[in-house]
Design a protein around this motif. Structure first.
Motif, PDB file in Angstrom:
ATOM      1  N   LYS A   1     152.099  30.028  39.078  1.00 45.50           N
ATOM      2  CA  LYS A   1     153.171  30.175  40.068  1.00 45.50           C
ATOM      3  C   LYS A   1     152.524  30.501  41.410  1.00 45.50           C
ATOM      4  O   LYS A   1     151.669  31.369  41.490  1.00 45.50           O
TER       5      LYS A   1
ATOM      6  N   PHE B   1     160.382  25.675  50.798  1.00 48.09           N
ATOM      7  CA  PHE B   1     160.701  25.383  49.409  1.00 48.09           C
ATOM      8  C   PHE B   1     161.232  23.960  49.226  1.00 48.09           C
ATOM      9  O   PHE B   1     160.775  23.233  48.343  1.00 48.09           O
TER      10      PHE B   1
ATOM     11  N   LYS C   1     159.282  21.294  47.033  1.00 45.12           N
ATOM     12  CA  LYS C   1     159.964  20.827  45.817  1.00 45.12           C
ATOM     13  C   LYS C   1     160.026  19.300  45.819  1.00 45.12           C
ATOM     14  O   LYS C   1     159.661  18.648  44.838  1.00 45.12           O
TER      15      LYS C   1
ATOM     16  N   GLU D   1     165.464  26.353  37.569  1.00 45.73           N
ATOM     17  CA  GLU D   1     165.423  26.561  39.011  1.00 45.73           C
ATOM     18  C   GLU D   1     166.396  27.655  39.395  1.00 45.73           C
ATOM     19  O   GLU D   1     167.475  27.781  38.826  1.00 45.73           O
TER      20      GLU D   1
ATOM     21  N   GLY E   1     162.427  30.264  42.782  1.00 43.98           N
ATOM     22  CA  GLY E   1     161.696  29.016  42.721  1.00 43.98           C
ATOM     23  C   GLY E   1     162.147  28.033  41.661  1.00 43.98           C
ATOM     24  O   GLY E   1     163.260  28.096  41.151  1.00 43.98           O
TER      25      GLY E   1
ATOM     26  N   CYS F   1     155.009  26.530  38.772  1.00 45.46           N
ATOM     27  CA  CYS F   1     156.182  27.143  39.392  1.00 45.46           C
ATOM     28  C   CYS F   1     155.941  27.338  40.887  1.00 45.46           C
ATOM     29  O   CYS F   1     154.888  27.833  41.288  1.00 45.46           O
ATOM     30  N   LEU F   2     156.916  26.959  41.687  1.00 50.16           N
ATOM     31  CA  LEU F   2     156.851  27.115  43.132  1.00 50.16           C
ATOM     32  C   LEU F   2     157.947  28.067  43.570  1.00 50.16           C
ATOM     33  O   LEU F   2     159.050  28.025  43.034  1.00 50.16           O
ATOM     34  N   PHE F   3     157.663  28.915  44.546  1.00 46.31           N
ATOM     35  CA  PHE F   3     158.698  29.756  45.123  1.00 46.31           C
ATOM     36  C   PHE F   3     158.433  29.901  46.613  1.00 46.31           C
ATOM     37  O   PHE F   3     157.297  29.794  47.074  1.00 46.31           O
ATOM     38  N   GLU F   4     159.518  30.109  47.383  1.00 51.06           N
ATOM     39  CA  GLU F   4     159.367  30.232  48.831  1.00 51.06           C
ATOM     40  C   GLU F   4     158.936  31.644  49.192  1.00 51.06           C
ATOM     41  O   GLU F   4     159.460  32.623  48.662  1.00 51.06           O
TER      42      GLU F   4
END
Length: 125
Positions: free
Chosen positions: A6, A12, A16, A33, A39, A52-55
């Motif tokens: 992550k 974001f 994304k 999500e 994220g 995993c991506l998060f702002e």
């Protein structure tokens, strides 16, 4: 080795869009999500690992992420889709014999400056 990785992104929605488009040729789709601060989980159906991506407002350190491709056509498709999604070229698809004889990879720079690679280790079919 990993269950999930992550990391934070500055925009974001842009990230994304970039990762879903660029990694689609490798079989990656959206999983769970939440709000941008939580994220999104990017997964391959039937596998348990995820990205995993998060702002975040923090400036993340640049990463080098290499994604496994099953064949060279997936590497080529990753590169095309990544550029269409706004990535910058960091090395077109091709053999990288300095790593090993069958190392076929492409490199792009994502919206946050991360070096993203797709690589196939198999010989040409």
């Amino acid at each position: 080795m990993f269950d999930h990785v992550k990391f934070g992104v500055s925009d974001f929605a842009a990230s994304k869009n970039f990762y879903l488009k660029a990694l689609a040729p490798l079989g990656v789709t959206a999983g769970a999500e939440g709000e941008p601060s939580y994220g999104i989980e990017l997964v391959i159906k039937g596998q348990i690992t995820s990205l995993c991506l998060f702002e975040t407002a923090e400036k993340p350190a640049h990463l080098h992420l290499a994604f496994m491709a099953q064949n060279r056509q997936q590497v080529d498709a990753f590169y095309r889709e990544a550029l269409e999604a706004g990535a910058k070229d960091n090395g077109p698809p091709g053999l990288r014999p300095k790593y090993h004889a069958h190392y076929y990879a492409a490199f792009v720079i994502d919206p946050d400056g991360h070096n993203i690679e797709a690589v196939c280790h198999a010989p040409q079919a």
